[in-house]
Scaffold this active site. Structure first.
Site, mmCIF file in Angstrom:
data_model
loop_
_atom_site.group_PDB
_atom_site.id
_atom_site.type_symbol
_atom_site.label_atom_id
_atom_site.label_comp_id
_atom_site.label_asym_id
_atom_site.label_seq_id
_atom_site.Cartn_x
_atom_site.Cartn_y
_atom_site.Cartn_z
ATOM 1 N N ARG A 183 9.706 -22.456 -0.032
ATOM 2 C CA ARG A 183 8.401 -21.981 -0.491
ATOM 3 C C ARG A 183 8.036 -20.628 0.089
ATOM 4 O O ARG A 183 7.501 -19.762 -0.609
ATOM 5 C CB ARG A 183 7.331 -23.028 -0.172
ATOM 6 C CG ARG A 183 5.913 -22.669 -0.632
ATOM 7 C CD ARG A 183 5.853 -22.107 -2.038
ATOM 8 N NE ARG A 183 6.523 -22.928 -3.034
ATOM 9 C CZ ARG A 183 6.847 -22.521 -4.249
ATOM 10 N NH1 ARG A 183 6.598 -21.255 -4.610
ATOM 11 N NH2 ARG A 183 7.440 -23.319 -5.093
ATOM 12 N N GLU A 212 -12.493 11.939 4.074
ATOM 13 C CA GLU A 212 -12.894 11.688 2.693
ATOM 14 C C GLU A 212 -14.002 12.646 2.283
ATOM 15 O O GLU A 212 -14.942 12.888 3.041
ATOM 16 C CB GLU A 212 -13.374 10.248 2.546
ATOM 17 C CG GLU A 212 -13.842 9.899 1.150
ATOM 18 C CD GLU A 212 -14.394 8.488 1.061
ATOM 19 O OE1 GLU A 212 -13.586 7.545 0.964
ATOM 20 O OE2 GLU A 212 -15.629 8.324 1.110
ATOM 21 N N ASP A 262 -12.143 11.809 -3.300
ATOM 22 C CA ASP A 262 -12.464 10.447 -3.720
ATOM 23 C C ASP A 262 -13.386 10.409 -4.937
ATOM 24 O O ASP A 262 -14.484 10.968 -4.923
ATOM 25 C CB ASP A 262 -13.113 9.694 -2.560
ATOM 26 C CG ASP A 262 -13.221 8.212 -2.838
ATOM 27 O OD1 ASP A 262 -12.222 7.611 -3.258
ATOM 28 O OD2 ASP A 262 -14.323 7.647 -2.633
#
Length: 285
Positions: free
Chosen positions: A102, A202, A224
């Site tokens: 898994r 940013e 941005d």
């Protein structure tokens, strides 16, 4: 960026924690009906076209569960695969194969989906000088594998976490009293603590870009949520003073146009937070 040694430690922690979570005190389903001595063999079957990723990670998982398991690999990470392909065979203790199954599938399915999406973005940018970046918008506890998958797909990694690069976003700048103060405080902090980290800032508009450019030592400006016209103006303003990065709701239909604005990088959280797992299965043979 983090070192190869540190990255490997992250992978080891992912495997250890995932096995703890999934197996706990024992795989009672297998223990109940399969003898300890039983030997078996299984194949990793591709059920959907895409880029395969996680082959090397799967080997790490198998070896962690049982060092005596043998893996015969037919297709390597980063290869374009189609439905029906066999990626590898694993042979040895049947109980061990089932114990690892898994985690191997969950990891490879997600990593392959990320690599496939990344590769599609990379192909859309072919012929430009723009590179695709991931973000920190990753699955908690599985970041190292997801960022690895981005690289397998042909993209590049942004910072790994909060500690390997400075990234001053709008909230940092606002809380610090403005962009110029945020930059000054950051440089002072790095100097005081003998830290050598790159600084990304940013910008929300062209005025903020002009303010950022008044400070030296900036590695990259994050442009941005700009439109195409303002992105081109931003790239022209910045010139060769530092690198440029576009971000903000950029998708398959707009990524090429942003690249043609001249940015060095385009970052996309969608590479890791908006993918559907590739269909793979591990079948006994």
């Amino acid at each position: 960026m983090i070192s190869d040694i540190q990255f490997q430690k992250e992978l080891d922690l992912i495997i250890e924690n995932a096995i703890r979570e999934d197996v706990g005190p024992g795989d009672y389903s297998s223990l109940a009906c399969i003898p300890d001595s039983a030997q078996g063999k299984a194949k990793l079957l591709v059920k959907e076209d895409g880029i395969i990723a996680g082959v090397v990670f799967a080997k790490m998982v198998f070896k962690y569960v049982d060092a005596n398991l043998e893996i015969e690999t037919f297709i390597e990470d980063g290869t374009q695969v189609k439905k029906g392909d066999i990626v590898f065979h694993v042979s040895g203790s049947s109980q061990s194969i089932l114990k690892a199954e898994r985690l191997v599938l969950n990891s490879m399915q997600r990593m392959s989906a990320i690599a496939t999406k990344t590769n599609k973005y990379v192909q859309l940018l072919e012929g430009t000088n723009t590179k695709v970046l991931d973000t920190r918008k990753t699955t908690p506890g599985f970041r190292a594998c997801e960022k690895w998958a981005v690289k397998i797909g042909g993209g590049e990694n942004h910072r790994f976490a909060l500690y390997d690069m400075i990234m001053l976003k709008d909230n940092h700048n606002d809380f610090a009293g403005g962009i110029t103060l945020a930059i000054a405080k950051t440089k002072a902090y790095l100097k005081e603590n003998n830290l050598y980290l790159k600084i990304i800032i940013e910008a929300r508009n062209l005025d903020e870009i002009q303010e950022i450019l008044k400070s030296d030592g900036i590695y990259r400006i994050l442009i941005d949520n700009f439109n195409f016209e303002d992105t081109r103006k931003a790239v022209e303003l910045i010139g060769s003073k530092c690198l440029t990065e576009s971000s903000g709701n950029i998708n398959e239909s707009t990524i090429r146009s942003y690249a043609e604005c001249g940015v060095d990088y385009i970052s996309s959280g969608a590479l890791t937070h908006s993918v559907y797992n590739m269909d793979l299965s591990l079948k006994a043979i």
